[in-house]
Design an enzyme around this catalytic site. Sequence first.
Site, short mmCIF file in Angstrom:
data_model
loop_
_atom_site.label_atom_id
_atom_site.label_comp_id
_atom_site.label_asym_id
_atom_site.label_seq_id
_atom_site.Cartn_x
_atom_site.Cartn_y
_atom_site.Cartn_z
N ASP A 1 0.88 -1.14 -0.10
CA ASP A 1 0.13 0.11 0.02
C ASP A 1 0.88 1.26 0.06
O ASP A 1 2.03 1.22 -0.27
CB ASP A 1 -0.75 0.11 1.23
N ASP B 1 -4.82 4.52 2.74
CA ASP B 1 -4.46 5.22 3.92
C ASP B 1 -4.84 4.35 4.93
O ASP B 1 -6.00 4.12 5.18
CB ASP B 1 -5.12 6.62 4.16
N TYR C 1 5.48 8.08 20.37
CA TYR C 1 5.95 7.06 19.34
C TYR C 1 6.08 5.80 20.12
O TYR C 1 5.62 4.70 19.99
CB TYR C 1 7.22 7.41 18.44
N GLY D 1 17.40 6.29 -2.65
CA GLY D 1 16.45 5.81 -3.60
C GLY D 1 15.39 5.03 -2.66
O GLY D 1 14.43 4.49 -3.21
#
Length: 264
Positions: A37, A64, A156, A195
């Site tokens: 996703d 999402d 977190y 990348g």
Amino acid sequence: MDLGLKAKSVVVTGGGSNIGREIVLGFAAEGANITIDIDPEQAEKTASLARKAGSGTCQVIKTDVTDLAQVQAMFKAAVDKFGGVDVLVNNVGWDKLLFFTQTDPEFWQKIIKINFVGNLNCTKTALDIMIPKSAGSIVSISSDASRQGEPREAVYGGMKAAVNSFMKTVARENGRYGIRCNVVCPGVTIPKEAGDVGGTSMWSKMDDMFTADQLEKVAKALPLRKIGRPEDIASAVVFLSSTKAAGYITGQVLSVSGGYSMIG
């Protein structure tokens, strides 16, 4: 070693970047069919690499994970294409390193939604598919910040601790259906190259996370004297997902962090 994952249907959230990318490639090497996703452009790059690595098929569904309807649509696409979902890897995560006193409720809610609500949405949807078949494996990516307490990762770390507890409970509730649920806690794990991450990744601006000097100090403090790489985490995830290799393992929280956390 053949882990028995060939042609299995695997959903990997956050599968485009860094740890997620290597998890996808790990399953691809085993011949799994994979659904990923999030960032479509970055995910398509990963899907292309997965196909070259041996994946039966790899599809990208923009999702999402904080939106339950979108999550359900992604899982439906996996079921429609591959006949079910055998493995879920809850990999999506995001943070920005700030002291708690520097944060605000808007920041807290973003951390909570991405790191915990997304996990709830995906796990519930996966269980609805796995329970009728009495089989399945769920692996959630947490963090050693959930076990040690880490400066600049208060919210977190709190959400990742919630993931640890949540997965243990889900493991207890659903073991009767042959479903295993485990957690992998990375330490500092950096991309191999720029990348490997997309623009939405928390690692898109490396210096916002760690300077080179800080990373060197972290490495020196670890028993293994090196920073984690995405493939280190991926190997643990693929192992735990395999019923053949880890079929009697459930409800466990495994640190893969070079020895940063040693909890018996």
